[in-house]
Design a protein around this motif. Structure first.
Motif: not given
Lengths: 751, 184
Positions: B37, B40-41, B155-156, B158, B176, B178-179
């Motif tokens: 991840i 990608k960030i 769950k994952t 961030i 970004f 928002e998650i």
């Protein structure tokens, strides 16, 4: 069938219109609302998809598929979301593909890559319509409540309207059976001011109708009493007749009704007038005209007809009414007038019509045209041929004058007249007359006895005050002077001549009555012996004073024109025979004209005197030359008869005009009296000498004795003696003296 | 396929035979998730083009010398995951320690494994001063001013260190935020 009341109609129509309008608006707004709600629900579904899409995309980008499933699971728990599927890169991350259901709203929202604006998948949401249906159901219910309330309002409205209109119903029931003339009582009807106004208006209307009805009844009575009235349908089938029609036509009312007007009047349906009447009436116009109808008994009657189409309130023709006036008497009078103003033989107008027309015309041009010798031709060929001539000449007139503003008339005998109006000047009118005359003169009339040519001459005038008299004078002058036409205004002294003729006619008549017509005798000498062998009887008039002897020059022509001529001749015959029966050994002669020979009483008188006196052998008849005299059977027979009696025939004034040696032989004459115009200058005029010599040679060869007239001096006497003329006569030898002197000159002669 | 299989075997061997120290300290599943991840960030940074000259994203993994194996393990995982590059960018992963991390060229982002607070802050202050992202192995290190970290449980998750956001002044694409979970 009971008719629906106006109030009910008004209410029903209002309700129908309202319901239709409401339904229309309901349908429109419901549809719009449904569409709008559907759109809103779709937008809601889209909003859900839009909301989760970036989250899904980001999670997918970060590889957090579990998060996506968790997100999808949570989203799918939404009340309105029926199914949810997320498919990214051909991998169904959540749910399953939903084929779509019409009960739900199905939307598909694309999932876009986080880093690139590229579609990588799709979110499919099946969104329930339950909310929408619920809303619509609510709307339905609201509308139904509204309509129910409206229906109640309508019922109340109908009740009120019917109540308001009830006075009108009462009025209509009272007016329904109204007949003109009756009275309507509106007092029991209660209503508002409008109803009172209407009742007042009705009362006025009824009053007016009553007045007009009375008036119409009077009109109808007037028309029925004065006219023939026939009502019929558009096919002409009679639906009403009045008594006047029955009286005139002879048909009863029962016989007339239901029968075609054309049939009952014996008019052919194809008759032009019938077609015209029906065509005119069917176009809504009034037809006017005259018709000849048949009575039941077959007789004719004439009517002046006015056919009026009767229209209904929509201007449709419902029937025809025919108002007729009996004009039979008028038509018959007109025909009588026509007969009175028409010449039966030729069909031309006659003198009566001419005199009427003259009164009406301004600045007239007028001519009288007369056929030459028509009376002779008519007498010779008979009345039938005479009528044929008149007819054919009339056709010539019509062929030449068949133009407007000119009218041809047939006058008495063989006289025709042409009357033109102010359009013609005299030059043009004269030209027309000459054309007519030339045509007549060139026209051959074929009779059973052969073909004959006739001549004509005309007298013209434009003097309105004296058209007939002046044209007659001009015609007379044309005939006397052998002119084709004479225009009165261009000829001087015609009236004076006419007046002179009148005076002399009067004098002659008086003289005949008072025995002032006397005979003079002029001696005729044997040229060689200069011995009196004959006397020529010459007529003279003694004036009223008994002093002056008047020459026949003044009255002979007048006598011929005034029919006194034959009296004159008879007087000459009687006196001459009376005297010469007392004077022996001398011949005597009298002058006879063609008219005398053709006048039977004159001939009879002559024959009588010859028979009674036995003077035939001493009697010489001097016939004046006339063109064609030898071809007239009566003349020929007369000469033969006289010669057979022992009379001698002399041709008077030979060489003056028509000198024709042929008839000298044909008539077997005894003497030729050479015209004075040749003799009086024979002593110095070579031409006279030559002509006289020629006549003399011819006479001598035929053994006809010659007489030289107008021997007025010795030179002339010498010359005629030298030529060998048998007898001489003239002033140089003996002037005319009263016949009575013959008796006085012979002693012992009985006076 | 054979290459992939040998790498898996190698990874298993490494796991089995690695020292108990780092295996007890570092959760291999979290490391794998972070390896997947975190790069990608990095791409979600709006100013990446400045920080990745010539389209080369450089990730420097900073650890103590004791955690070198874990760092290397993380490097291997990242390189294995993005052996074809990171998006359109080339990817270069360096492993270093707190002492010498500045000797390496300025990286696009730093992944900091566990370490002392001082050493840690050297990295965070250095990176934040250059607006470089600092990923921490554990979000408990947010206190040491790291910016982003992860937690893998059912769950994952961030995490974003809200107190460090202004420090780093890094602009991520909006979604970004928002998650992730933001921690004060």
């Amino acid at each position: 069938m009971k008719k629906t009341s106006l109030s009910l109609k008004l209410s029903i129509s209002y309700i129908i219109v309202s319901i239709v309008t409401l339904y229309f608006f309901y349908y429109i707004f419901y549809s719009m609302f449904e569409q709008h709600m559907l759109k809103v629900e779709r937008e809601k579904a889209m909003l859900i998809a839009q909301t989760i899409e970036p989250l899904v995309a980001m999670r997918y980008y970060l590889g957090l598929k579990d998060d996506i499933k968790q997100l999808a699971s949570k989203t799918a728990e939404h009340d309105q979301v029926v199914t949810l599927s997320i498919e990214i890169n051909d991998e169904i991350i959540w749910g399953k593909l939903d084929p779509g259901d019409k009960k739900n709203i199905s939307i598909s929202y694309p999932v876009t890559s986080v880093l690139e604006n590229k579609k990588i998948g799709v979110i499919n949401i099946a969104y329930t319509k339950d909310s929408l249906n619920l809303s619509l159901q609510k709307i339905h219910n609201e509308i139904l409540y509204f309509l129910a309330a409206l229906a109640f309002v309508f019922v109340v409205y109908v009740f009120i309207v019917r109540r308001l209109f009830s006075p009108f119903g009462q009025i209509s029931r009272k007016v329904k059976n109204y007949s003109p003339g009756s009275v309507i009582d509106f007092s029991s009807i209660r209503g508002g001011s409008e109803v009172d106004s209407i009742i007042s208006a009705f009362e006025n209307m009824v009053s007016n109708i009553r007045e007009y009805t009375v008036l119409l009844e009077r009109y109808k009575l007037s028309v029925d009493e004065s006219s023939i009235v026939v009502r019929m349908d558009l096919e002409g089938v009679i639906t009403y007749v009045n008594e006047e029609f029955c009286r005139l036509s002879g048909y009863s009312i029962e016989e007339s009704l239901g029968v075609s007007i054309f049939e009952i009047c014996h008019l052919d349906d194809d008759n032009d007038q019938c077609c015209e009447i029906m065509k005119t009436a069917q176009t809504g116009k009034i037809w006017k005209g005259n018709l000849q109808n048949h009575r039941k008994n077959g007789g004719l009657y004439y009517v002046r007809v006015t056919v009026v189409p009767i229209l209904d309130e929509k201007d449709n023709i419902i029937e025809l009414i025919s108002i007729q006036q009996d004009i039979t008497q008028v038509i018959e009078q007109q025909e009588q007038i026509v007969r009175q103003t028409m010449d039966i033989t030729t069909g031309l107008y006659n003198r009566v019509k001419l005199e009427e027309d003259i009164e009406l015309i301004e600045d007239p041009k007028f001519a009288i045209i007369s056929l030459d010798n028509y009376s002779v031709i008519k007498d010779y060929y008979g009345w039938a041929s005479g009528k044929k001539i008149l007819k054919e000449v009339a056709e010539i007139f019509l062929s030449v004058t068949s133009i407007e503003n000119i009218t041809v008339y047939k006058l008495a005998g063989s006289d025709y007249a042409i009357l033109g109006n102010h359009i013609f000047d005299m030059g043009l009118f004269h030209g027309i007359c000459r054309t007519v005359l030339e045509k007549i003169n060139n026209y051959s009339i074929h009779l059973d006895e052969g073909t004959i040519n006739i001549g004509a001459s005309a007298g013209l005038t434009s003097d309105k005050g004296h058209l007939l008299s002046y044209a007659g004078l001009a015609l007379q002058h044309a005939q006397e002077t052998s002119h084709l036409t004479v225009i009165y205004e261009e000829t001087e002294n015609l009236v004076q001549q006419f007046e002179n003729n009148l005076i002399w006619t009067k004098k002659l008549n008086l003289a005949l009555n008072e025995n002032r017509i006397v005979l003079f005798v002029q001696p005729i000498f044997n040229a060689a012996l200069l011995k009196i062998e004959k006397y020529e009887c010459l007529v003279r008039m003694i004036d009223e004073d008994g002093e002056k002897v008047i020459s026949p020059f003044f009255f002979l022509d007048v006598a011929k024109k005034s029919k006194l001529y034959h009296q004159l001749t008879e007087r000459v015959i009687n006196i001459s025979f009376d005297i010469f029966s007392q004077v022996p050994d001398v011949d005597f002669s009298i002058n006879l004209t063609l008219d005398d020979i053709l006048h039977v009483p004159t001939v009879k008188l002559l024959e009588s005197r010859l028979n009674k006196t036995g003077l035939a052998s001493r009697f010489v008849i001097e016939i004046v030359e006339s063109e064609g005299i030898e071809n007239i059977k009566e003349v020929f027979d007369f000469v033969i008869d006289m010669k057979a009696r022992g009379c001698k025939i002399a041709i008077d004034d030979f060489g003056s005009g028509y000198s024709n040696f042929a008839y000298l032989m044909q008539l077997n004459v005894d003497y030729i009296k050479i015209d004075g115009s040749l003799i009086k200058s024979i002593d110095h005029d070579a031409n006279s000498q030559i002509i006289t010599s020629t006549i003399l040679d011819f006479s001598q060869q035929l053994k006809i004795s010659t007489v030289a007239e107008y021997v007025h001096n010795q030179a002339v006497l010498d010359h005629v003696q030298k030529l060998g003329i048998d007898y001489v006569q003239g002033f140089h030898l003996g002037e005319p003296v009263p016949i009575e002197t013959l008796i006085n000159q012979v002693p012992g002669y009985i006076k | 396929m054979a290459v992939s299989y040998s790498r898996v075997v190698l990874l298993v061997v490494l796991i089995i035979f690695s020292s108990r120290a780092w295996t007890e300290t570092y959760d291999p599943f979290l490391l794998r998730a972070e390896a997947s991840i975190f790069p990608k960030i990095i791409l979600l940074d709006k100013n990446l083009s400045i920080k990745a000259p010539e389209n080369e994203v450089t990730i420097t993994i900073v650890s103590t010398s004791q955690d070198d194996e874990a760092a290397t393990q993380l490097m291997y995982l990242i390189n294995d995951k993005y052996k074809n590059g990171l998006g359109d960018n080339k990817l270069k992963v360096n492993v270093t320690t707190f002492d010498i991390f500045k000797e390496l060229p300025l990286a696009t982002a730093y992944i900091v494994l566990q370490g002392s607070e001082d050493a840690y802050k050297k990295v965070t202050s250095y990176a934040s001063s250059h607006n470089r992202i600092v990923f921490s192995y554990s979000y408990t290190d947010f206190i040491k001013k790291s910016l982003i970290s992860m937690l893998v449980k059912e769950k994952t998750y961030i995490y974003l260190n809200k107190s460090a956001v202004q420090l780093y002044d890094i602009k991520f694409i909006p979604v970004f935020y928002e998650i992730i979970k933001i921690i004060e």
